[in-house]
Write a protein that holds these residues in place. Structure first.
Motif, short mmCIF file in Angstrom:
data_model
loop_
_atom_site.label_atom_id
_atom_site.label_comp_id
_atom_site.label_asym_id
_atom_site.label_seq_id
_atom_site.Cartn_x
_atom_site.Cartn_y
_atom_site.Cartn_z
N SER A 153 -41.54 33.49 -26.25
CA SER A 153 -42.95 33.38 -25.86
C SER A 153 -43.08 33.50 -24.34
N ARG A 154 -42.16 32.91 -23.60
CA ARG A 154 -42.19 33.02 -22.13
C ARG A 154 -42.00 34.46 -21.70
N ARG A 156 -42.75 37.18 -23.43
CA ARG A 156 -43.96 37.95 -23.74
C ARG A 156 -45.08 37.64 -22.76
N ASP A 157 -45.19 36.39 -22.35
CA ASP A 157 -46.21 36.03 -21.36
C ASP A 157 -45.92 36.72 -20.02
N ALA A 158 -44.65 36.81 -19.68
CA ALA A 158 -44.27 37.46 -18.42
C ALA A 158 -44.62 38.94 -18.45
N SER A 160 -46.96 40.32 -20.24
CA SER A 160 -48.42 40.40 -20.17
C SER A 160 -48.90 40.22 -18.73
N SER A 161 -48.30 39.27 -18.01
CA SER A 161 -48.68 39.03 -16.62
C SER A 161 -48.40 40.25 -15.74
N THR A 164 -50.72 43.22 -16.61
CA THR A 164 -52.08 42.94 -16.10
C THR A 164 -52.14 43.22 -14.61
#
Length: 648
Positions: A153-154, A156-158, A160-161, A164
């Motif tokens: 999850s970390r 995937r968040d990275a 996405s960040s 973006t």
């Protein structure tokens, strides 16, 4: 389903065509794989696709399974057989790899004070204080992941960040189209499904997200850099850049940034990535000098787009670069001067002054409508392929459009564009340039430029086959919607229609008959339409020999020098082995052009040139002397051509 064919994408599937190909593949639900050089990859993974190292003329097989397999196979094979898919225009400098060019002195043989030679990546002279850009090497200690799902999850968040942040840079004021396309390619790499699968598999194997990302990214970077093809090798820069940004996001650190560049500085670095450059205020950078990189790299493309001098692959140590206080460079020759002395500095300053004067002098020609000393007014127009190119053409001072290639509306789609879609595009084009004329060429496709919705049988020589007007006249279901759309756009009052690949007068008459049918239909339907001038391309020897007859049937001629040259010289313009024959300045080609001009003059119709030779300083005088009153070219060439005309 599967199909095997030769890949015709010019220079192969390097970054941008690979990215475009993957986007097209992802628009289908089918499973799609591509096989080339004994290796197989998913057509939906940009990273794996580029690692296949598919080159122009390689034999490839597409294998497609799913409900939409026929459409997918047609669209993807069409893309791979389009020579100009994702085309990138390189500078005159040799498209070499990161090491110094053959014959360049080694670092150990040179004194930095005397200048060193690297790869000329972007023309222009630069001089200024050095801005040392050497981001620290990331050292990631492998840790055992206590919670696998939390680490995934970390990760995937990275991602996405990072994506973006990439996307935010596309929206910056003044972003060039090349920069936007490069950022899109970086986003695709970051979001690549197989890249993510490998990282997540490593996390499930016990690694933490940061070390898994670094290990997978480093391995893929090394795979890119081991490739023979310079285009593919240069993508290692992109892989390394994306990996670094994701890892930094995971460990909560910020990178050093080129946003801090002092105005007028020359950036010196081991390597500058496209992502690094996207964060900079480009107007602050006086030059770029790197130890790594190639003329095919994204940083080189961006430097050229913004007019920043750049030399890459410079054979000096990182310590020498970092220690320099001032740097001078010549982006045309690849020469770099660290802490130049007074003599060298004076020479560089003089060159910069000359270039600035040249640029300002050309700026004055953007709004000029050029007239020769003999009083001949010449329209200098733009060659365009899409509406996205309109702003650059207007900025350059285009006096209309001399060639709008409608095939691009058809080639990058799964389905044929509707009449309404075409009418909208042609109308917007005409409105953007009114009252200047826009010359819209009817569909010019064939076996070398296929489209979805048309089944092109294999042809040993598609340049001599079922293409252009030949195909259109046999497919009125495709041709008539385009003709109706052109008639509807003609209400603006500045539309001219150009028909390609004419070799016989009967073809012109058939086109006129179809236009008459379309006019009758639109009138009965109560749909407004206008009138236009009809012209033909002079690009076949037959058209040259029949020029007098054709001139009595049409309103204008437009000479396509690219195809005319290859047909007159019987020399394939895509074959480097006969490049010495493929010359517009050859007497045989010039005689053919003069003959067509004489026929146009005798019939009282105007004649233009829309091939690449229209911008050549050595040929402009010849064209005008023979009666040409319109020259159409890429927007960047327009101011220089206008000046050449006024100086005749």
């Amino acid at each position: 389903m599967e199909r095997t064919f030769a890949v015709r994408v010019r220079d192969g599937l390097h970054a941008r065509p690979a990215t475009q190909f993957v986007k097209l593949a992802k628009s289908f639900a089918s499973d799609i794989t591509i096989i080339c050089n004994g290796q197989t990859a998913s057509a939906k993974s940009a990273v794996k696709l580029m690692l296949l190292g598919i080159k122009e003329n390689d034999e490839a097989t597409l294998r497609v399974n799913g409900d939409d397999a026929p459409d997918a196979l047609s669209a993807l094979s069409t893309f791979l057989q389009n020579p100009s898919a994702g085309e990138v225009v390189l500078p005159k400098a040799e498209a070499a790899a990161a090491p110094a060019p053959p014959g360049a002195p080694k670092a150990s043989d040179q004194k930095a004070d005397d200048g060193v030679t690297g790869i000329a990546a972007s023309e222009g002279t630069g001089l200024g204080p050095s801005f040392a850009f050497f981001p620290p090497v990331l050292k990631i200690e492998r840790q055992v992941a206590s919670d696998t799902e939390a680490e995934i999850s970390r990760y995937r968040d990275a991602v996405s960040s990072v994506t973006t942040a990439f996307a935010r840079n596309k929206e910056r004021s003044g972003a060039e189209s090349d920069t936007i396309a490069i950022i899109d390619a970086l986003i695709d790499v970051a979001q690549d499904a197989e890249f993510a699968e490998e990282i997540e598999a490593a996390i499930r194997g016990g690694q933490d997200a940061a070390s898994a990302t670094m290990s997978v990214g480093t391995r893929l970077t090394e795979n890119f850099e081991a490739m023979d093809d310079p285009y593919i090798r240069a993508r290692g820069e992109d892989m390394r850049s994306v990996t670094r940004q994701i890892v930094l996001a995971l460990i909560g650190q910020s990178d050093v940034s080129l946003a801090d560049v002092t105005s007028g500085s020359v950036v010196v670095a081991d390597e500058v990535t496209a992502w690094d450059l996207a964060k900079a205020n480009m107007s602050d950078i006086a030059g770029i000098v790197c130890r790594k990189g190639a003329a095919t790299s994204h940083v080189a493309i961006m430097a050229r787009a913004y007019g920043i001098p750049a030399v890459l692959g410079v054979p000096v140590s990182a310590e020498q670069l970092a220690a320099s206080k001032a740097v001078g460079l010549d982006g045309a020759t690849g020469r770099v001067f660290l802490d130049p002395d007074g003599v060298v500095r004076s020479r560089l300053e003089e060159a910069i002054t000359r270039e600035n004067q040249e640029s300002k002098a050309l700026e004055a020609y953007r709004k000029v409508e050029p007239v020769t000393s003999a009083g001949v007014r010449v329209e200098v127009a733009a060659n365009l392929g899409s509406l996205a190119e309109i702003p650059s053409a207007l900025e350059a001072g285009a006096m209309g459009v001399g060639l709008f290639r409608t095939e691009f509306l058809f080639m990058e789609r799964k389905t044929l564009p509707s009449e309404d879609e075409q009418a909208d595009v042609y109308t917007r084009l005409a409105e953007a340039f009114a009252p200047y004329p826009v010359v819209i060429r009817t569909l010019d496709i064939g076996g070398d430029k296929p489209i979805s919705g048309v089944d092109f049988e294999h042809e040993d020589n598609p340049f001599l086959g079922w293409r252009g007007v030949r195909m259109c006249l046999e497919r009125p279901d495709i041709f008539k919607p385009q003709l109706r759309a052109l008639l509807r756009a003609s209400v603006i009052g500045n539309v001219k229609v150009l028909v390609p690949m004419i070799a016989d007068g009967s073809e012109v008459q058939e086109v006129r008959n179809l236009f008459a049918e379309c006019q009758d239909e639109l009138q009965q339907e109560g749909v407004a339409f206008g009138t236009f001038e009809l012209g033909v391309m002079i690009e076949t020897p037959a058209a040259v020999f029949l020029a007098a007859e054709l001139a009595r049937q049409v309103d204008f001629f437009s000479i396509g020098t690219n195809d005319l040259t290859q047909y007159v010289m019987a020399a394939d313009r895509l074959n480097p082995k006969v490049a010495s024959l493929n010359r517009t300045e050859h007497p045989a080609v010039l005689n053919a052009i003069a003959s067509a001009c004489n026929a146009a003059t005798a019939a009282g119709i105007w004649i233009g040139v829309c091939g690449e030779a229209a911008a050549r300083q050595d040929l402009i005088g010849f064209f005008i002397k023979n009666g040409v009153t319109e020259l159409s070219m890429s927007p960047t060439s327009i101011p220089r051509a206008k000046r050449a005309i006024t100086e005749l």
